[in-house]
Design a protein around this motif. Structure first.
Motif, PDB file in Angstrom:
ATOM      1  N   THR A   7       0.792  -1.004  -0.308  1.00  0.00           N
ATOM      2  CA  THR A   7       0.371  -0.409   0.238  1.00  0.00           C
ATOM      3  C   THR A   7       0.911   1.302   0.220  1.00  0.00           C
ATOM      4  N   LEU A   8       0.151   2.513  -0.385  1.00  0.00           N
ATOM      5  CA  LEU A   8       1.375   3.084  -0.112  1.00  0.00           C
ATOM      6  C   LEU A   8      -0.279   4.410  -0.010  1.00  0.00           C
ATOM      7  N   ARG A   9       0.590   5.007   0.667  1.00  0.00           N
ATOM      8  CA  ARG A   9      -0.110   6.575   1.449  1.00  0.00           C
ATOM      9  C   ARG A   9      -0.041   7.845   0.743  1.00  0.00           C
ATOM     10  N   ILE A  10      -0.863   8.740  -0.175  1.00  0.00           N
ATOM     11  CA  ILE A  10      -0.167   9.764  -1.197  1.00  0.00           C
ATOM     12  C   ILE A  10      -1.442  10.934   0.096  1.00  0.00           C
ATOM     13  N   GLN A  12      -2.280  13.563  -1.167  1.00  0.00           N
ATOM     14  CA  GLN A  12      -3.828  13.717  -1.540  1.00  0.00           C
ATOM     15  C   GLN A  12      -4.650  12.938  -3.010  1.00  0.00           C
ATOM     16  N   ASP A  43      -7.692   2.715  -2.822  1.00  0.00           N
ATOM     17  CA  ASP A  43      -8.750   2.140  -1.720  1.00  0.00           C
ATOM     18  C   ASP A  43      -9.588   2.558  -1.668  1.00  0.00           C
ATOM     19  N   ASP A  46     -10.519   4.806   1.727  1.00  0.00           N
ATOM     20  CA  ASP A  46      -8.917   5.818   1.733  1.00  0.00           C
ATOM     21  C   ASP A  46      -8.691   6.445   0.719  1.00  0.00           C
ATOM     22  N   GLN A  48      -6.795   8.367  -0.341  1.00  0.00           N
ATOM     23  CA  GLN A  48      -5.274   9.077  -0.337  1.00  0.00           C
ATOM     24  C   GLN A  48      -4.500   7.477  -0.256  1.00  0.00           C
ATOM     25  N   VAL A  49      -4.580   6.634   0.043  1.00  0.00           N
ATOM     26  CA  VAL A  49      -3.735   4.856  -0.189  1.00  0.00           C
ATOM     27  C   VAL A  49      -4.578   4.115  -1.160  1.00  0.00           C
TER      28      VAL A  49
END
Length: 67
Positions: A7-10, A12, A43, A46, A48-49
């Motif tokens: 997973t990557l959280r960005i 925005q 996701d 969310d 941002q994921v």
């Protein structure tokens, strides 16, 4: 077969320009020899994921992808 998940959280949620760049990257990766699947998906709970799912024929194909 080698499978890579993550997973990557960005910062925005992706805008249209970012989405187009992600699609271009996915298409280029999918065209590589030995790539069985390469997907980045948002996701739904969310935005941002991003969820990463890759499958490669073998280690040599994955190594070539990193080059």
């Amino acid at each position: 077969m080698i499978q890579v998940n993550g997973t990557l959280r960005i910062a925005q949620a992706p805008d249209e320009t970012t989405r187009a760049a992600i699609v271009a990257m996915m298409e280029a990766s999918r065209a590589e020899d030995g790539c069985l699947d390469y997907t980045l998906a948002a996701d739904l709970s969310d935005p941002q994921v991003l969820v990463l799912f890759e499958r490669w024929r073998d280690q040599a194909a994955l190594d070539a992808h990193f080059q």
